[in-house]
Design an enzyme around this catalytic site. Structure first.
Site, mmCIF file in Angstrom:
data_model
loop_
_atom_site.group_PDB
_atom_site.id
_atom_site.type_symbol
_atom_site.label_atom_id
_atom_site.label_comp_id
_atom_site.label_asym_id
_atom_site.label_seq_id
_atom_site.Cartn_x
_atom_site.Cartn_y
_atom_site.Cartn_z
ATOM 1 N N ASP A 242 0.747 -1.223 -0.009
ATOM 2 C CA ASP A 242 0.011 0.064 0.093
ATOM 3 C C ASP A 242 0.988 1.178 0.157
ATOM 4 O O ASP A 242 1.723 1.520 0.749
ATOM 5 C CB ASP A 242 -0.693 -0.160 1.290
ATOM 6 C CG ASP A 242 -2.045 -1.130 1.289
ATOM 7 O OD1 ASP A 242 -2.047 -1.672 0.235
ATOM 8 O OD2 ASP A 242 -2.667 -1.387 2.207
ATOM 9 N N ASP A 403 -13.514 -3.797 -1.253
ATOM 10 C CA ASP A 403 -13.389 -3.418 0.222
ATOM 11 C C ASP A 403 -14.567 -3.648 1.007
ATOM 12 O O ASP A 403 -15.265 -2.249 1.263
ATOM 13 C CB ASP A 403 -12.765 -2.041 0.290
ATOM 14 C CG ASP A 403 -11.279 -1.650 -0.468
ATOM 15 O OD1 ASP A 403 -10.475 -2.675 -0.605
ATOM 16 O OD2 ASP A 403 -11.447 -0.673 -1.164
#
Ligand code: 1PR
Length: 552
Positions: A242, A403
């Site tokens: 990330d 998500d």
């Protein structure tokens, strides 16, 4: 050596160029018809769709020069679509014939018994047992190579042109042609430039092989190759990075707990600075050398600015592709956007910039939710990011990152639209008596939407996505293991490959997810960044559990 690469502007050709540079070869790009006369070797790293490859060759006036080059007996190496264009036709686009060098047809994989596309590392078997004794060794039957495709030529030893077949590979119960070789022509369905050190070795052997000697080799005896009870596709282990700017403006790899990436003060739990776990390019290189099967880079604050203005992320991809020879997926900000100066950028343009920088797949998050909501309202979606990118680059290049977050309801009274998707907590566990469905979010979990993860998964498959990266906000960074309930739910909803993500805390969690769900890949971030578990020990545990893995 007059080595030329043929590029028709679709997809990631940079990785092949980087592989050749790594091997110390110089090359040029075919820019005009005259270059076919100058070339003494041509590699065609075809990516995307059969039809667009043929169309580009035709529109640039390269079709006939390429036919003549091959007929003249000069060495040609076609990769993936670069191999498929040698065939007579493809059902991907029946109106668009191929070069017809090999009189066989390319068709779509049967998805009734397996996920399609075929994505991952698989073995290649020589069609004749004594092949290696008779021809210079290019493919290594003991190595795994990286495949990513929905269409294939089925192997049938009875067809006349099957004497072209050099190796076959099995996916599900189908045996297909994974490489062809005759005289000056060689082609692989897999991507050597994405197959780690085994792929580099293959490229080197082809570049060094004496093609005049191969011309003498024209085998006529083809063996039947009935499907074995299991195929050779390995379970993939993916490392995820990330990426975002920290408070000093440097691009760093960070890692959240349930998507919160800021340090917390122990005393009063106040958000501090962005966690910094290293530099993206050097971490990506580390994971490649440690044996990751794939690397995923997510620009997690992409929603704040225009991605094409976000040059540092493109530079990260470009630099990572120079040293990482396994597939790279790039996510974050793959959407239509407008630059501060008013220039409009389509999602297709943004994706194209990442592919040219060295990405193999793009991952779409928030935009996928918006598109599926539109699909459900019955609106026109043919111009959405998923569909437009899949049309040009092939669905295998489009990943959707989901998500989801658990949305708890009272099981006794809930009568909402997601009744059939409800998960009930185990009676002997901490969630006993509770029930929940999985709700979609956008903008890195900041906003929830009235859509379930199951609806989203089905919708993106319909729109043309080729893979799903399934996160879980509840499990992210917790080390409690993958959310098996969520994974099973989505596995049963779609036929495209699924990557399980979020919550890995030990090598055993990888064994668990592969043994208890039928996912193709599993991804982790925190445990790898913090050196708590090494990729090699994950592979070892999977091997011990008799799961098929690639040992780098
Ligand atoms: O919406 O198309 O611009 O894409 C944004 C992308 O950024 C999405 O893929 C979204 O998942 C990701 N993202 C946004 N915010 C965050 C955050 O963490 N605050 N990260 C974020 C998502 C989750 C996983 C993570 C696993 C494994 N990261 O990719 O790597 O949960 O972690 P673990 O092994 O440590 O548990 P768009």
């Amino acid at each position: 050596m007059g080595l030329f690469l043929l590029d028709y502007g679709a997809g990631n050709v940079r990785s092949l160029a980087n592989s050749l540079t790594k091997l110390g070869y110089e090359f040029e790009w075919i820019a005009s018809v005259q270059d076919f006369d100058k070339a003494t070797r041509i590699i065609f790293p075809g990516v995307g769709a059969f039809h667009s490859a043929m169309q580009h060759l035709e529109s640039k006036g390269f079709l006939e020069p390429l036919r003549r080059y091959i007929a003249a007996g000069k060495p040609y190496f076609g990769i993936c679509i670069g191999m498929q264009v040698l065939f007579a036709s493809s059902t991907e686009h029946p109106a668009s014939p191929g070069l017809g060098v090999i009189d066989l047809t390319i068709e779509k994989f049967d998805s009734s018994e397996k996920s399609v596309p075929h994505i991952g590392w698989n073995a290649a078997q020589f069609i004749e047992p004594d092949e290696r004794a008779r021809a210079p060794d290019v493919v290594d039957a003991n190595s795994s190579y990286y495949f990513v495709h929905s269409f294939r030529a089925k192997y049938d030893e009875k067809l006349p042109d099957s004497d072209w077949v050099y190796t076959t590979t099995q996916y599900g119960q189908e045996v297909f042609v994974s490489s062809v070789r005759k005289g000056n022509v060689f082609g692989t369905q897999f991507h050597p430039e994405k197959s780690g050190f085994a792929g580099l070795k293959l490229l080197k052997s082809w570049l060094e092989s004496d093609h005049t000697a191969v011309s003498l080799f024209s085998p006529s005896k083809r063996l039947p190759r009935p499907p074995q009870s299991t195929h050779g596709l390995t379970k993939r282990v993916i490392a995820c990075l990330d990426v975002r700017a920290n408070d000093q403006g440097d691009l760093v790899v960070t890692k959240g707990d349930q998507y919160d990436v800021r340090e917390r003060t122990v005393q009063d739990n106040v958000a501090g600075s962005v966690r910094n776990l290293g530099k993206p390019v050097s971490l990506a290189e580390r994971y490649f050398t440690e044996g990751a099967d794939e690397i995923c880079l997510l620009n997690i604050t992409s929603f704040r600015q225009s991605p094409l203005q976000d040059q540092p992320m493109l530079a990260v991809v470009r630099a990572a592709a120079e040293t990482v020879f396994v597939p790279l997926t790039i996510g974050g900000g793959i959407k239509d956007s407008v630059d501060p100066d008013g220039t409009k950028r389509s999602a297709l343009e943004v994706a194209g910039a990442y592919f040219r920088a060295g990405a193999d797949k793009v991952s779409i998050g928030s935009e996928a939710v918006i598109a599926v909501e539109a699909l459900r309202r019955g609106e026109e979606t043919s111009n959405c990011a998923i569909t437009t990118i899949a049309r040009v680059y092939g669905s295998q290049a489009v990943v959707v990152s989901i998500d989801p977050r658990r949305s708890y309801v009272d099981p006794a009274t809930y009568d909402g639209p997601y009744k059939a998707e409800l998960i009930h907590g185990k009676t002997d566990g901490p969630e006993s008596g509770k029930a929940w469905w999985y709700q979609c979010t956008v903008s890195g979990g900041r906003e929830t939407r009235p859509l379930s993860a199951v609806e989203l998964a089905r919708g993106v498959e319909e729109l043309g996505a080729g893979e799903i990266l399934l996160n879980s906000i509840d499990r992210d960074g917790t080390g409690k293991g993958f959310d098996l309930d969520l994974i099973r739910l989505i596995r049963n909803a779609v036929h495209i490959p699924l990557v399980a993500s979020s919550g890995a805390g030990a090598a055993a969690h990888f064994v668990e997810v592969f043994e208890h769900t039928n996912v193709e890949a599993a991804l982790a971030a925190g445990i790898f960044h913090r050196h708590e578990v090494e990729i090699a020990s994950v592979k070892k545990s999977l091997e011990d559990a008799r799961l098929n893995v690639r040992i780098a």
